[in-house]
Scaffold this motif. Sequence first.
Motif, PDB file in Angstrom:
ATOM      1  N   GLU A  74       0.834  -1.202   0.000  1.00  0.00           N
ATOM      2  CA  GLU A  74       0.000   0.000   0.000  1.00  0.00           C
ATOM      3  C   GLU A  74       0.867   1.250   0.000  1.00  0.00           C
ATOM      4  N   LEU A  75       2.013   1.157   0.664  1.00  0.00           N
ATOM      5  CA  LEU A  75       2.904   2.301   0.801  1.00  0.00           C
ATOM      6  C   LEU A  75       4.338   1.808   0.801  1.00  0.00           C
ATOM      7  N   THR A  76       5.183   2.500   0.050  1.00  0.00           N
ATOM      8  CA  THR A  76       6.624   2.258   0.071  1.00  0.00           C
ATOM      9  C   THR A  76       7.283   3.554   0.501  1.00  0.00           C
ATOM     10  N   ILE A  77       8.177   3.451   1.481  1.00  0.00           N
ATOM     11  CA  ILE A  77       8.934   4.612   1.946  1.00  0.00           C
ATOM     12  C   ILE A  77      10.404   4.352   1.650  1.00  0.00           C
ATOM     13  N   LEU A  78      10.967   5.148   0.755  1.00  0.00           N
ATOM     14  CA  LEU A  78      12.383   5.080   0.442  1.00  0.00           C
ATOM     15  C   LEU A  78      13.101   6.081   1.323  1.00  0.00           C
ATOM     16  N   VAL A  79      14.190   5.661   1.954  1.00  0.00           N
ATOM     17  CA  VAL A  79      14.968   6.546   2.821  1.00  0.00           C
ATOM     18  C   VAL A  79      16.347   6.675   2.199  1.00  0.00           C
ATOM     19  N   ASP A  80      16.731   7.917   1.866  1.00  0.00           N
ATOM     20  CA  ASP A  80      17.957   8.111   1.099  1.00  0.00           C
ATOM     21  C   ASP A  80      18.500   9.514   1.329  1.00  0.00           C
ATOM     22  N   ALA A  81      19.801   9.663   1.134  1.00  0.00           N
ATOM     23  CA  ALA A  81      20.411  10.993   1.082  1.00  0.00           C
ATOM     24  C   ALA A  81      20.127  11.553  -0.305  1.00  0.00           C
ATOM     25  N   THR A  82      19.563  12.743  -0.350  1.00  0.00           N
ATOM     26  CA  THR A  82      19.166  13.325  -1.621  1.00  0.00           C
ATOM     27  C   THR A  82      19.490  14.807  -1.621  1.00  0.00           C
ATOM     28  N   GLU A  83      20.257  15.235  -2.603  1.00  0.00           N
ATOM     29  CA  GLU A  83      20.649  16.644  -2.692  1.00  0.00           C
ATOM     30  C   GLU A  83      19.526  17.476  -3.284  1.00  0.00           C
ATOM     31  N   ARG A  84      19.137  18.499  -2.527  1.00  0.00           N
ATOM     32  CA  ARG A  84      18.124  19.445  -2.998  1.00  0.00           C
ATOM     33  C   ARG A  84      18.585  20.888  -2.843  1.00  0.00           C
ATOM     34  N   GLY A  85      19.782  21.073  -2.308  1.00  0.00           N
ATOM     35  CA  GLY A  85      20.309  22.420  -2.126  1.00  0.00           C
ATOM     36  C   GLY A  85      19.982  23.038  -0.778  1.00  0.00           C
ATOM     37  N   ASP A  86      19.422  22.246   0.150  1.00  0.00           N
ATOM     38  CA  ASP A  86      19.115  22.748   1.484  1.00  0.00           C
ATOM     39  C   ASP A  86      20.345  22.645   2.374  1.00  0.00           C
ATOM     40  N   GLU A  87      20.208  23.101   3.608  1.00  0.00           N
ATOM     41  CA  GLU A  87      21.280  22.980   4.591  1.00  0.00           C
ATOM     42  C   GLU A  87      21.516  21.505   4.903  1.00  0.00           C
ATOM     43  N   ALA A  88      22.770  21.111   5.052  1.00  0.00           N
ATOM     44  CA  ALA A  88      23.110  19.720   5.360  1.00  0.00           C
ATOM     45  C   ALA A  88      22.358  19.266   6.610  1.00  0.00           C
ATOM     46  N   GLY A  89      21.782  18.073   6.528  1.00  0.00           N
ATOM     47  CA  GLY A  89      21.025  17.520   7.646  1.00  0.00           C
ATOM     48  C   GLY A  89      19.538  17.815   7.590  1.00  0.00           C
ATOM     49  N   THR A  90      19.096  18.595   6.609  1.00  0.00           N
ATOM     50  CA  THR A  90      17.667  18.873   6.456  1.00  0.00           C
ATOM     51  C   THR A  90      16.946  17.603   6.037  1.00  0.00           C
ATOM     52  N   VAL A  91      15.891  17.247   6.776  1.00  0.00           N
ATOM     53  CA  VAL A  91      15.096  16.053   6.469  1.00  0.00           C
ATOM     54  C   VAL A  91      13.775  16.503   5.873  1.00  0.00           C
ATOM     55  N   TYR A  92      13.336  15.803   4.831  1.00  0.00           N
ATOM     56  CA  TYR A  92      12.089  16.164   4.168  1.00  0.00           C
ATOM     57  C   TYR A  92      11.381  14.898   3.711  1.00  0.00           C
ATOM     58  N   VAL A  93      10.075  15.028   3.522  1.00  0.00           N
ATOM     59  CA  VAL A  93       9.254  13.937   3.012  1.00  0.00           C
ATOM     60  C   VAL A  93       8.637  14.420   1.702  1.00  0.00           C
ATOM     61  N   ILE A  94       8.839  13.617   0.645  1.00  0.00           N
ATOM     62  CA  ILE A  94       8.352  13.970  -0.684  1.00  0.00           C
ATOM     63  C   ILE A  94       7.539  12.795  -1.214  1.00  0.00           C
ATOM     64  N   GLU A  95       6.367  13.082  -1.761  1.00  0.00           N
ATOM     65  CA  GLU A  95       5.608  12.032  -2.435  1.00  0.00           C
ATOM     66  C   GLU A  95       6.082  11.969  -3.881  1.00  0.00           C
ATOM     67  N   LEU A  96       6.502  10.783  -4.305  1.00  0.00           N
ATOM     68  CA  LEU A  96       7.016  10.606  -5.664  1.00  0.00           C
ATOM     69  C   LEU A  96       5.891  10.237  -6.613  1.00  0.00           C
ATOM     70  N   ASP A  97       5.950  10.785  -7.812  1.00  0.00           N
ATOM     71  CA  ASP A  97       4.959  10.479  -8.844  1.00  0.00           C
ATOM     72  C   ASP A  97       5.322   9.156  -9.486  1.00  0.00           C
ATOM     73  N   THR A  98       4.467   8.167  -9.330  1.00  0.00           N
ATOM     74  CA  THR A  98       4.731   6.847  -9.908  1.00  0.00           C
ATOM     75  C   THR A  98       3.921   6.597 -11.170  1.00  0.00           C
ATOM     76  N   SER A  99       3.026   7.505 -11.517  1.00  0.00           N
ATOM     77  CA  SER A  99       2.121   7.261 -12.634  1.00  0.00           C
ATOM     78  C   SER A  99       2.729   7.588 -13.998  1.00  0.00           C
ATOM     79  N   SER A 100       3.745   8.418 -14.030  1.00  0.00           N
ATOM     80  CA  SER A 100       4.268   8.858 -15.331  1.00  0.00           C
ATOM     81  C   SER A 100       5.697   8.376 -15.569  1.00  0.00           C
ATOM     82  N   ARG A 101       6.012   7.172 -15.136  1.00  0.00           N
ATOM     83  CA  ARG A 101       7.356   6.633 -15.307  1.00  0.00           C
ATOM     84  C   ARG A 101       7.551   6.116 -16.726  1.00  0.00           C
ATOM     85  N   THR A 102       8.779   6.197 -17.210  1.00  0.00           N
ATOM     86  CA  THR A 102       9.140   5.676 -18.515  1.00  0.00           C
ATOM     87  C   THR A 102       9.835   4.337 -18.319  1.00  0.00           C
TER      88      THR A 102
END
Length: 162
Positions: free
Chosen positions: A65-93
């Motif tokens: 029902e739900l998959t949670i991926l936990v990863d280091a991801t560069e977004r340009g924020d301050e180091a150590g900033t944690v965020y939750v993003i919903e990924l779009d799975t419907s438009s994958r190639t």
Amino acid sequence: MSGPASRPGGVLVAGIGNIFLGDDGFGVEVARRLAGVELPPWVTVADYGVRGMHLAYDLAAADHELTILVDATERGDEAGTVYVIELDTSSRTARPCLDAHGMQPDVVLDLLALLGHVPKRVLLVGCEPAVVDHRMGLSPAVERAVGTAVAAVTELVTNHDR
């Protein structure tokens, strides 16, 4: 069969990253710490490290029902900033994955599309890395963020409507 593929309808928390590249080991460390947290029985926590192909096949084999991926991801924020993003799975190639060890979430989702599988809901609990180079161990900022990510994942799975 035991493991992530054997729990359809549940939640899979996948710690991903390379422990030999400094802060890229963030997801692996979060998965390690989550192993000591009491979670609902329909939640599976797994350390996938750099095994993107394994993760894609586990996701295709089970109907989470739900998959949670936990990863280091560069977004340009301050180091150590944690965020939750919903990924779009419907438009994958459906693109072939040439690197069996590639763990970037987009590569895994593209491989799933190639396998003909669209996961129901995928969240990324990410952390802005400070150092991604050839060394083991997390930077102090990312080490401090591990507890924040553990709390975020715990809240996400305990509040998930199953």
